[in-house]
Enzyme design. Sequence first.
Site, PDB file in Angstrom:
ATOM      1  N   ARG A  94       0.863  -1.200   0.000  1.00 11.23           N
ATOM      2  CA  ARG A  94       0.000   0.000   0.000  1.00 11.23           C
ATOM      3  C   ARG A  94       0.890   1.237   0.000  1.00 11.23           C
ATOM      4  NH1 ARG A  94      -3.618   0.110   5.101  1.00 11.23           N
ATOM      5  NH2 ARG A  94      -4.435  -1.752   4.051  1.00 11.23           N
ATOM      6  N   GLU A 204      -7.657  -8.024  13.553  1.00 10.47           N
ATOM      7  CA  GLU A 204      -8.154  -8.164  12.186  1.00 10.47           C
ATOM      8  C   GLU A 204      -7.857  -9.585  11.689  1.00 10.47           C
ATOM      9  OE1 GLU A 204      -7.419  -3.496  10.814  1.00 10.47           O
ATOM     10  OE2 GLU A 204      -6.151  -5.099   9.995  1.00 10.47           O
ATOM     11  N   HIS A 207      -5.532 -10.032   8.446  1.00  9.41           N
ATOM     12  CA  HIS A 207      -4.279  -9.284   8.357  1.00  9.41           C
ATOM     13  C   HIS A 207      -3.090 -10.142   8.797  1.00  9.41           C
ATOM     14  CE1 HIS A 207      -2.079  -5.303   8.893  1.00  9.41           C
ATOM     15  NE2 HIS A 207      -1.303  -6.130   9.574  1.00  9.41           N
TER      16      HIS A 207
END
Length: 225
Positions: A94, A204, A207
């Site tokens: 990202r 999460e 993740h």
Amino acid sequence: MKNLILLLFLTSISLPSFSQNNSLPEGFVHLKEVIPDIVIDLRYAGNNNFTGKPLPGYNSLEVITTKQAALALSKVQQELELQGYCLKIFDAYRPQRAVDQFMEWARKPEDTIMKKAFYPSVKKENLFELGYIATKSGHSRGSTLDLTIIDINSGEEMDMGSSYDFFGEISHLNTSQITDDQRNNRKLLKAVMSKYGFRSYSEEWWHFTLRNEPFPNTYFDFVIE
């Protein structure tokens, strides 16, 4: 006998080959070059994410990771396929500019178009304090992945109890708010990812970060294309 056959199969697998793409920094690859059959749903390249719009730096639907993460993930994929499953990836590398856009979005209290779908019980102004958004992301180091498991025949996602990027306790890895079947699906994902060198994140279920990642202190900002 079944376990022996599985072991022989896995130890005989040759590592995928890939070409060096000159548009990428040294040490990075397009994931499809390593795992051609992985399913891609790159959420931040489109509107189906908690901001409701594509993020800067996502110029294509290509998924990029470090070489080490890609090779480790290929082993995960190969083992899951033996069990009738396949990986589906939501995000990998990202760009830092996308993380910066998260912060800009969080500072606009009126922009809540995706609240019902992604954070219905959380006040937007609390997203920083609760740790859902940060100024830096492990994704920008190239070895963190967001993913799930799908049925290899139907293409349907396994029921994990909450959707990807849902902000709430139900997305925590060991929440009590899910069924036994949903918990077992999460355990399967965590177990196979851990087996091949990825550590999970308690808040999460989707993740994972490669242990001994090659760029632990570098946050990249090249565009995805």
